[in-house]
Design a protein around this motif. Sequence first.
Motif, PDB file in Angstrom:
ATOM      1  N   ILE A   1       0.629  -1.246   0.034  1.00  0.00           N
ATOM      2  CA  ILE A   1       0.175  -0.053   0.079  1.00  0.00           C
ATOM      3  C   ILE A   1       0.744   1.279   0.055  1.00  0.00           C
ATOM      4  O   ILE A   1       0.615   2.381  -0.808  1.00  0.00           O
ATOM      5  CB  ILE A   1      -0.847  -0.068   1.157  1.00  0.00           C
TER       6      ILE A   1
ATOM      7  N   LEU B   1      -0.587   5.001  -1.748  1.00  0.00           N
ATOM      8  CA  LEU B   1      -1.875   5.190  -1.254  1.00  0.00           C
ATOM      9  C   LEU B   1      -1.717   5.791   0.189  1.00  0.00           C
ATOM     10  O   LEU B   1      -3.150   6.077   0.570  1.00  0.00           O
ATOM     11  CB  LEU B   1      -2.589   3.863  -1.478  1.00  0.00           C
TER      12      LEU B   1
ATOM     13  N   GLU C   1     -10.969  -1.322   4.436  1.00  0.00           N
ATOM     14  CA  GLU C   1      -9.603  -0.517   4.069  1.00  0.00           C
ATOM     15  C   GLU C   1      -9.432   0.526   4.938  1.00  0.00           C
ATOM     16  O   GLU C   1      -8.130   0.918   5.549  1.00  0.00           O
ATOM     17  CB  GLU C   1      -9.792   0.312   2.701  1.00  0.00           C
TER      18      GLU C   1
ATOM     19  N   MET D   1      -5.188   6.680   5.990  1.00  0.00           N
ATOM     20  CA  MET D   1      -5.282   6.658   4.509  1.00  0.00           C
ATOM     21  C   MET D   1      -6.234   7.568   4.298  1.00  0.00           C
ATOM     22  O   MET D   1      -7.485   7.698   4.584  1.00  0.00           O
ATOM     23  CB  MET D   1      -5.747   5.462   4.030  1.00  0.00           C
TER      24      MET D   1
ATOM     25  N   HIS E   1      -8.270   7.746  -1.200  1.00  0.00           N
ATOM     26  CA  HIS E   1      -7.491   6.743  -1.645  1.00  0.00           C
ATOM     27  C   HIS E   1      -8.040   5.395  -1.402  1.00  0.00           C
ATOM     28  O   HIS E   1      -7.596   4.031  -1.766  1.00  0.00           O
ATOM     29  CB  HIS E   1      -6.032   6.709  -1.219  1.00  0.00           C
TER      30      HIS E   1
ATOM     31  N   ARG F   1      -9.293   3.139  -4.431  1.00  0.00           N
ATOM     32  CA  ARG F   1      -8.120   2.630  -5.172  1.00  0.00           C
ATOM     33  C   ARG F   1      -7.402   1.582  -4.550  1.00  0.00           C
ATOM     34  O   ARG F   1      -6.898   0.712  -5.050  1.00  0.00           O
ATOM     35  CB  ARG F   1      -7.007   3.857  -5.339  1.00  0.00           C
ATOM     36  N   ALA F   2      -7.415   1.596  -3.243  1.00  0.00           N
ATOM     37  CA  ALA F   2      -6.696   0.550  -2.308  1.00  0.00           C
ATOM     38  C   ALA F   2      -7.475  -0.681  -2.458  1.00  0.00           C
ATOM     39  O   ALA F   2      -7.221  -1.671  -2.134  1.00  0.00           O
ATOM     40  CB  ALA F   2      -6.503   1.295  -0.946  1.00  0.00           C
TER      41      ALA F   2
ATOM     42  N   THR G   1      -6.604  -4.191  -4.461  1.00  0.00           N
ATOM     43  CA  THR G   1      -5.381  -4.569  -3.959  1.00  0.00           C
ATOM     44  C   THR G   1      -5.545  -5.344  -2.767  1.00  0.00           C
ATOM     45  O   THR G   1      -4.985  -6.206  -2.337  1.00  0.00           O
ATOM     46  CB  THR G   1      -4.076  -3.232  -3.964  1.00  0.00           C
TER      47      THR G   1
END
Length: 386
Positions: free
Chosen positions: A26, A31, A289, A296, A300, A303-304, A307
Amino acid sequence: MSDVSASRSTSPLPSRNEYTALAVIIRDAGLLRRRYGYYWTKLILVPLLTVALGFAFVVIGDSWWQMFTAALFAFLFTQIAFLGHDAAHRQIFRSGRWNDWVSLIVGDLFVGMSYGWWQHKHTRHHANPNQEGADPDIDLPVIAITPQQAADRSVALRWLIGHQGWFFFPILLLEGVSLHASSVRRVLARDPVKRRPVEIAFLAVRIVGYLTLVLLVLTPDKAAVFLAVQLGLFGFYMGMSFAPNHKGMPLVPHGIKLDFLRRQVLMSRNIRGNRVLDFMMGGLNYQIEHHLFPSMPRPHLRRAAPTIRAYCEDHGVRYTETGLLHSYAIVTEHINRAGLGDKDPFSCPLLELRQTSDIPARLSGAKPNRSNGDPASDPRTAATGI
């Protein structure tokens, strides 16, 4: 996704380094970098929109049309509270002091919620999500979240508790009053509160000033309805945003230990949706997340998510996400089950593993399918998350 695949754990037992490896992925993806432009835009809009709506309130004057203004205030205050939540988690600035002052200003002064109260409560929740005796979010004064809580209620309330899931969302209309009352109670109590004089001053200016403005513009009858609408919708919006995140997910018995990755992922639920939902829920729809990486920045999280989802699947950790309406149905069903005294309404994955004879098979290389629903809806499958 090659980095995720390369980091597959070959050990049959949970590795202490799994979260560290994910954190490296990450971080290397950028991120965790600050989003100053995004947050400064929001910080500038907070006073501008508040003043603009206050001006509209004065111009409209003593009219029943002000009930629409009350709804707009409820929406604005909730969005500002989301921003305070981001600052409290150090998402905006690198400096903890700057984040603290943003939380104090937007939380206490603009919304009327104590940052000290929120920080005390929310920190304990993040440390032990859904753990009995440790997470204050599952210790509610009205709703029983566990069978033991239901058993402790009066016999006269047994039918009501047994159907409490249906009353949970209407009760959220009172949450706005509860949040303000809890904030005032916290800053006036003897318990330690950092910057207590500042919080008392900010809350006094916000609450007294707001009530004075309402009573100066509206007649008592309209003022009462206006405040009921604004506070009711504010509490309802806040509750509807936070309720899907953990309620109906497995509960962890007191004393059970989980590694950080599983403690945060297995007890959290994501809500699928587009960027409009991201905005409406203040990023709380990416609860997994957020719990893994509280600092974070909100932009983001989307986007995280792919993953982190792939990493969890690769390491045999159940990653739960569902639709918004389905999440509310899950919350209703499981609160009802708890109220009826279900002996096992929410299963703890680790506890179930310890009680089965096929622990080695469950912990070996089998990869579970990504959950589109909720593990708690089928307690016997919840254990496949470890």
